[in-house]
Design an enzyme around this catalytic site. Sequence first.
Site, PDB file in Angstrom:
ATOM      1  N   TYR A  24       0.833  -1.200   0.000  1.00 39.98           N
ATOM      2  CA  TYR A  24       0.000   0.000   0.000  1.00 39.98           C
ATOM      3  C   TYR A  24       0.873   1.257   0.000  1.00 39.98           C
ATOM      4  O   TYR A  24       1.912   1.314   0.653  1.00 39.98           O
ATOM      5  CB  TYR A  24      -0.922   0.030   1.214  1.00 39.98           C
ATOM      6  CG  TYR A  24      -2.054  -0.975   1.163  1.00 39.98           C
ATOM      7  CD1 TYR A  24      -2.303  -1.737   0.029  1.00 39.98           C
ATOM      8  CD2 TYR A  24      -2.894  -1.167   2.263  1.00 39.98           C
ATOM      9  CE1 TYR A  24      -3.323  -2.653  -0.011  1.00 39.98           C
ATOM     10  CE2 TYR A  24      -3.930  -2.076   2.227  1.00 39.98           C
ATOM     11  CZ  TYR A  24      -4.138  -2.824   1.094  1.00 39.98           C
ATOM     12  OH  TYR A  24      -5.161  -3.742   1.056  1.00 39.98           O
ATOM     13  N   SER A  80     -13.925  -4.182  -0.085  1.00 45.68           N
ATOM     14  CA  SER A  80     -14.821  -3.543  -1.053  1.00 45.68           C
ATOM     15  C   SER A  80     -16.286  -3.824  -0.718  1.00 45.68           C
ATOM     16  O   SER A  80     -17.042  -4.307  -1.565  1.00 45.68           O
ATOM     17  CB  SER A  80     -14.522  -3.994  -2.487  1.00 45.68           C
ATOM     18  OG  SER A  80     -15.165  -3.165  -3.429  1.00 45.68           O
ATOM     19  N   PRO A  81     -16.721  -3.521   0.510  1.00 44.87           N
ATOM     20  CA  PRO A  81     -18.098  -3.829   0.900  1.00 44.87           C
ATOM     21  C   PRO A  81     -19.156  -3.073   0.110  1.00 44.87           C
ATOM     22  O   PRO A  81     -20.325  -3.472   0.114  1.00 44.87           O
ATOM     23  CB  PRO A  81     -18.134  -3.435   2.380  1.00 44.87           C
ATOM     24  CG  PRO A  81     -17.048  -2.421   2.537  1.00 44.87           C
ATOM     25  CD  PRO A  81     -15.971  -2.855   1.598  1.00 44.87           C
ATOM     26  N   LEU A  82     -18.752  -1.996  -0.577  1.00 43.33           N
ATOM     27  CA  LEU A  82     -19.703  -1.212  -1.369  1.00 43.33           C
ATOM     28  C   LEU A  82     -19.414  -1.301  -2.864  1.00 43.33           C
ATOM     29  O   LEU A  82     -19.896  -0.489  -3.646  1.00 43.33           O
ATOM     30  CB  LEU A  82     -19.693   0.251  -0.912  1.00 43.33           C
ATOM     31  CG  LEU A  82     -20.030   0.476   0.563  1.00 43.33           C
ATOM     32  CD1 LEU A  82     -19.948   1.960   0.903  1.00 43.33           C
ATOM     33  CD2 LEU A  82     -21.403  -0.085   0.912  1.00 43.33           C
ATOM     34  N   GLY A 111     -18.111   1.798  -4.455  1.00 42.25           N
ATOM     35  CA  GLY A 111     -19.012   2.943  -4.363  1.00 42.25           C
ATOM     36  C   GLY A 111     -20.364   2.733  -5.003  1.00 42.25           C
ATOM     37  O   GLY A 111     -21.272   3.557  -4.819  1.00 42.25           O
ATOM     38  N   LEU A 112     -20.551   1.628  -5.753  1.00 42.95           N
ATOM     39  CA  LEU A 112     -21.832   1.404  -6.428  1.00 42.95           C
ATOM     40  C   LEU A 112     -22.981   1.210  -5.443  1.00 42.95           C
ATOM     41  O   LEU A 112     -24.143   1.466  -5.781  1.00 42.95           O
ATOM     42  CB  LEU A 112     -21.739   0.185  -7.349  1.00 42.95           C
ATOM     43  CG  LEU A 112     -20.834   0.340  -8.581  1.00 42.95           C
ATOM     44  CD1 LEU A 112     -20.886  -0.913  -9.426  1.00 42.95           C
ATOM     45  CD2 LEU A 112     -21.247   1.552  -9.412  1.00 42.95           C
ATOM     46  N   LEU A 113     -22.669   0.759  -4.234  1.00 38.25           N
ATOM     47  CA  LEU A 113     -23.705   0.546  -3.225  1.00 38.25           C
ATOM     48  C   LEU A 113     -23.733   1.680  -2.202  1.00 38.25           C
ATOM     49  O   LEU A 113     -24.377   1.560  -1.167  1.00 38.25           O
ATOM     50  CB  LEU A 113     -23.471  -0.799  -2.521  1.00 38.25           C
ATOM     51  CG  LEU A 113     -23.599  -2.034  -3.409  1.00 38.25           C
ATOM     52  CD1 LEU A 113     -23.056  -3.268  -2.693  1.00 38.25           C
ATOM     53  CD2 LEU A 113     -25.052  -2.256  -3.827  1.00 38.25           C
ATOM     54  N   GLY A 114     -23.041   2.758  -2.509  1.00 35.66           N
ATOM     55  CA  GLY A 114     -22.937   3.868  -1.571  1.00 35.66           C
ATOM     56  C   GLY A 114     -23.829   5.047  -1.898  1.00 35.66           C
ATOM     57  O   GLY A 114     -23.561   6.162  -1.443  1.00 35.66           O
ATOM     58  N   GLY A 115     -24.874   4.811  -2.679  1.00 34.13           N
ATOM     59  CA  GLY A 115     -25.778   5.905  -3.043  1.00 34.13           C
ATOM     60  C   GLY A 115     -25.332   6.645  -4.284  1.00 34.13           C
ATOM     61  O   GLY A 115     -25.541   7.863  -4.407  1.00 34.13           O
TER      62      GLY A 115
END
Length: 330
Positions: free
Chosen positions: A53, A211-213, A216-220
């Site tokens: 990282y 990548s729980p979202l 960003g697709l599941l973040g609104g």
Amino acid sequence: MEYTQLGRSGLSVSRLCLGTMNFGPETSEADSHAIMDRAHEHGLNFFDTANVYGWQKGEGVTEQIIGRWFAQGDGRREKTVIATKLYGDMGDWPNEGRLSALHIRRAAEESLRRLQTDHLDLLQMHHVDRNTPWDEIWEAFSVLRQQGKVLYFGSSNFAGWHIAQAQEAARERHFLGLVSEQSIYNLLNRFVELEVLPAARHYGLGVIPWSPLQGGLLGGVLRKQREGGGSRGTSERSAKALEKHRDAVEAYEKLAADLGEDPAHVGVAWLLHQQGVTAPIIGPRTMEQLDGSLRSVEIALDDEVLAKLDELFPAPGPNGSKPAPEAYAW
């Protein structure tokens, strides 16, 4: 903050894991230190990083940032369960990547130096190494354990049969083996339910979703587009994925709105309702994002909402057959 044990181990970790991949490339060192301090204020004790990282080969930029934070003292290191990863190339010469005994030794020593600590709580293989036998890997890891330099070991991005291979090889050596598996897992990407999750549950590994979202697709993302705001879900790749799943994402955002919740919080809360999930990784770039993410731990999704989410984002498996994990068994 709620806590749980990491897999079958006795290690207690927070139900959210602070991901540090943005520290350096996206978030300044000062802001990164402030975010980690705030994480402790919220009770988050589980931090995840990796030697690659920072994305400057061989530098371990993010680990260095965390190490300088630890060096400030005041119990920062003692309160933190620090997890890092090795596998990626840290140089251009042979043996500066993968999972040979030589690289495992070097990578662990270098992470200890950068993190300014005398031991790693959790050392994870960032990827399976198909060219290194498990006897060699476990022998190298057992030496680190005997030296007190690493306490627990985990995997990341493994297939279910990789987990089985690793655990059976560890069993033959009377070694604890893996205690965790870090995989991509979210409502839009449920492939781990086919074999990875069943294997992890069988062998007692705690699952740490990254990548729980789904970027960003599941973040609104649709709401943000309507409001004219930016979104992490608007890259070219994400834009194509959004078009493919637009109807489901739109219905998902409406469901979250009906619940009076932010879609991002619902997405993480759904993961916390899945059996075997220890702690989804949240990767805040700002203090505000960190503060907001805590809401997901408080959300209780009832059976009706969970069923609706399954309708919008079905479990993997051929149409008309059993869903995961028995999708192709008969």
